[in-house]
Write a protein that holds these residues in place. Structure first.
Motif, mmCIF file in Angstrom:
data_model
loop_
_atom_site.group_PDB
_atom_site.id
_atom_site.type_symbol
_atom_site.label_atom_id
_atom_site.label_comp_id
_atom_site.label_asym_id
_atom_site.label_seq_id
_atom_site.Cartn_x
_atom_site.Cartn_y
_atom_site.Cartn_z
ATOM 1 N N THR A 232 0.870 -1.170 0.000
ATOM 2 C CA THR A 232 0.000 0.000 0.000
ATOM 3 C C THR A 232 0.909 1.222 0.000
ATOM 4 N N VAL A 233 0.853 1.975 -1.083
ATOM 5 C CA VAL A 233 1.723 3.136 -1.255
ATOM 6 C C VAL A 233 0.860 4.391 -1.357
ATOM 7 N N ARG A 234 1.023 5.269 -0.387
ATOM 8 C CA ARG A 234 0.218 6.513 -0.326
ATOM 9 C C ARG A 234 -1.275 6.193 -0.448
ATOM 10 N N GLY A 235 -1.695 5.151 0.278
ATOM 11 C CA GLY A 235 -3.104 4.783 0.322
ATOM 12 C C GLY A 235 -3.599 3.987 -0.872
ATOM 13 N N VAL A 236 -2.710 3.658 -1.810
ATOM 14 C CA VAL A 236 -3.112 2.923 -3.019
ATOM 15 C C VAL A 236 -2.522 1.514 -2.967
ATOM 16 N N ARG A 237 -3.365 0.516 -3.183
ATOM 17 C CA ARG A 237 -2.906 -0.864 -3.211
ATOM 18 C C ARG A 237 -2.242 -1.170 -4.548
ATOM 19 N N VAL A 301 0.761 -6.047 -18.382
ATOM 20 C CA VAL A 301 1.780 -6.335 -17.376
ATOM 21 C C VAL A 301 1.261 -5.906 -15.998
ATOM 22 N N ALA A 302 1.208 -6.841 -15.068
ATOM 23 C CA ALA A 302 0.719 -6.553 -13.711
ATOM 24 C C ALA A 302 1.924 -6.274 -12.811
ATOM 25 N N CYS A 303 2.435 -5.064 -12.894
ATOM 26 C CA CYS A 303 3.623 -4.696 -12.114
ATOM 27 C C CYS A 303 3.240 -3.667 -11.046
ATOM 28 N N SER A 304 4.205 -3.301 -10.222
ATOM 29 C CA SER A 304 3.960 -2.300 -9.186
ATOM 30 C C SER A 304 3.881 -0.898 -9.791
ATOM 31 N N ARG A 305 3.162 -0.021 -9.098
ATOM 32 C CA ARG A 305 3.143 1.380 -9.496
ATOM 33 C C ARG A 305 4.396 2.103 -9.044
ATOM 34 N N VAL A 306 5.160 1.434 -8.187
ATOM 35 C CA VAL A 306 6.385 2.043 -7.661
ATOM 36 C C VAL A 306 7.565 1.634 -8.526
ATOM 37 N N ASN A 307 8.301 2.613 -9.020
ATOM 38 C CA ASN A 307 9.523 2.321 -9.765
ATOM 39 C C ASN A 307 10.702 2.581 -8.830
ATOM 40 N N SER A 308 11.291 1.499 -8.320
ATOM 41 C CA SER A 308 12.361 1.623 -7.331
ATOM 42 C C SER A 308 13.753 1.696 -7.958
ATOM 43 N N GLY A 309 13.817 1.723 -9.282
ATOM 44 C CA GLY A 309 15.110 1.867 -9.945
ATOM 45 C C GLY A 309 15.816 0.559 -10.233
ATOM 46 N N VAL A 310 15.059 -0.529 -10.376
ATOM 47 C CA VAL A 310 15.673 -1.826 -10.657
ATOM 48 C C VAL A 310 16.426 -1.798 -11.983
ATOM 49 N N LEU A 311 15.781 -1.298 -13.044
ATOM 50 C CA LEU A 311 16.418 -1.283 -14.354
ATOM 51 C C LEU A 311 17.705 -0.460 -14.338
ATOM 52 N N GLN A 312 17.648 0.715 -13.741
ATOM 53 C CA GLN A 312 18.835 1.569 -13.685
ATOM 54 C C GLN A 312 19.967 0.876 -12.934
ATOM 55 N N THR A 313 19.626 0.173 -11.844
ATOM 56 C CA THR A 313 20.644 -0.542 -11.079
ATOM 57 C C THR A 313 21.270 -1.652 -11.902
ATOM 58 N N LEU A 314 20.439 -2.436 -12.580
ATOM 59 C CA LEU A 314 20.957 -3.542 -13.383
ATOM 60 C C LEU A 314 21.857 -3.044 -14.509
ATOM 61 N N VAL A 315 21.446 -1.965 -15.146
ATOM 62 C CA VAL A 315 22.261 -1.398 -16.227
ATOM 63 C C VAL A 315 23.603 -0.910 -15.689
ATOM 64 N N SER A 316 23.572 -0.263 -14.535
ATOM 65 C CA SER A 316 24.807 0.279 -13.968
ATOM 66 C C SER A 316 25.773 -0.833 -13.550
#
Length: 408
Positions: A232-237, A301-316
């Motif tokens: 639950t992020v800022r009241g949104v599931r 695609v049933a993904c999270s609304r939160v982008n925690s920077g996974v792609l950027q981390t993997l690329v780096s």
């Protein structure tokens, strides 16, 4: 005399009842309490371990079977979903087991990676038994295997931590609940112990072929991450996602592994390749709908609304060449995001949703070591394809995910 005779008979009956009562109490105590306190003479089951470390075969290959979304319930009593009318009558979890056994027999993998929703928590009243049946084919054949959790595994009587502990203790499992939160050497230097979010974050190293000069060195690294279930992020599931603490851990481990390469006597060149496994796809995955992909993009695609920077981390990091996920059962494609391939396993489980007439499937990943004048070298190519649960066990969508650039 008559009164004495009556009294004697009464005392005799009273004594008999008293003795019977005492015997009943002793019997109850023995059966219900004392026997439970006694040490059982049954054979204690000790975990069976695979031959470790994981390593490439003599022919320079290492094959991984990715099993996504088994959604195992309670075996033969659990009915199938989204199959044709002719298939439905006798279809159950056992169809999932049969398919998994067929793939193992045909492909003979060196390792199995289960990428979440291994069981359907809401469909079982015995979580332990469901997991034993779900992972049964790997254990029966003594194959090394590992797993991460999806968003449905914990929907019964075990929470996520308990599930990962159970999985880590199962026969031939090389899964871990979590790694040490910090390198002890770093703590000695004043480092801070950091808690890693989730359960099921760990890395596995695959060593070179036996007898080669790389037999004691990791040449392929496998990373497993817990993508969570719901948030639950800022009241949104929304769906779960990989947290910053996990990404920091991944960065430390990747950096340390690459450092070991530079300290070894192997040639200096491209980074050692790594593969990542988790359940819920990252928020950039929908972009692949508009790009060239291999396979089918059939559902949102049933993904999270939160982008925690996974792609950027993997690329780096630079070493992770491909990521393997599940969650969306009727997506089975591979697509490239910023130089990294993101591949769906395609749902294997018959109790999970699917598409009638569209065979269940699973993905194969093959890493091949190069051959030089002095024997086996580092990994030079990673391929993938899928197997379908049809009469021919059809092999489809073979592609190269990564190839080492030749040195100039």
């Amino acid at each position: 005399m008559k009164m004495e005779s009556i009294s004697a008979k009464w005392n005799w009956k009273h004594s008999l009842l008293y003795i019977t009562l005492i015997y009943a109490i002793i019997f109850f105590v023995d059966k219900q309490i004392l026997q439970k306190l006694q040490i059982s003479h049954d054979k204690i089951h000790l975990k069976k371990y695979p031959d470790l470390p994981l390593r490439f075969r003599y022919d320079g290959t290492f094959k991984i079977l990715q099993v996504a979304d088994m959604h195992y319930g309670m075996g033969k009593v659990t009915r199938c979903r989204d199959v044709t009318a002719t298939e439905f009558k006798y279809c159950s979890d056992l169809n999932t087991t049969r398919f998994l056994k067929r793939i193992i027999e045909a492909e003979k993998p060196d390792f199995i990676a289960f990428t979440g929703d291994n069981i359907f928590g809401s469909s079982t009243t015995d979580v332990a038994e469901s997991m034993i049946q779900a992972f049964g084919p790997a254990m029966e054949l003594g194959l090394p295997w590992a797993a991460v959790l999806g968003n449905h595994d914990q929907e019964s009587t075990m929470d996520r931590e308990e599930l990962m502990y159970f999985i880590s203790l199962m026969d031939y499992s090389v899964a871990q609940v979590n790694p040490p939160a910090e390198d002890p050497s770093n703590l000695a230097k004043g480092g801070v112990m950091e808690k890693i979010d989730g359960f099921g974050n760990y890395d596995l190293r695959v060593y070179g072929p036996p007898g080669s000069h790389l037999a004691n060195s990791s040449i392929l690294n496998l990373f497993f991450l817990d993508s969570g279930d719901r948030e639950t992020v800022r009241g949104v599931r929304t769906y779960g996602y990989i947290k910053e603490s996990q990404l920091r851990w991944l960065h430390r481990v990747s950096e340390a592994l690459q450092g070991q390469k530079q300290d070894s006597n192997r040639k200096v060149g491209a980074q050692l390749p790594g593969l990542a496994f988790f359940h819920i796809p990252i928020p950039e995955t929908p972009q692949l709908y508009y790009q060239n992909i291999v396979g089918q993009f059939q559902e949102a695609v049933a993904c999270s609304r939160v982008n925690s920077g996974v792609l950027q981390t993997l690329v780096s990091l630079g070493d992770i060449k491909a990521v393997f996920v599940g969650h969306d059962h009727t997506n089975d494609f591979c697509g490239n995001l910023n130089g990294i391939w993101f591949c769906y396993g395609g749902g294997i489980g018959y109790h999970g949703y699917g598409k009638a007439g569209w065979p269940r499937r699973a993905r194969i990943i093959l890493a091949e070591a190069g051959k030089g004048e002095n024997g086996w070298m580092e990994v030079e190519m990673i391929k993938t394809w899928k197997r379908l649960d049809d009469q021919r066990l059809s092999k489809i969508d073979e592609q190269v995910l990564w190839e080492m650039c030749p040195s100039r």
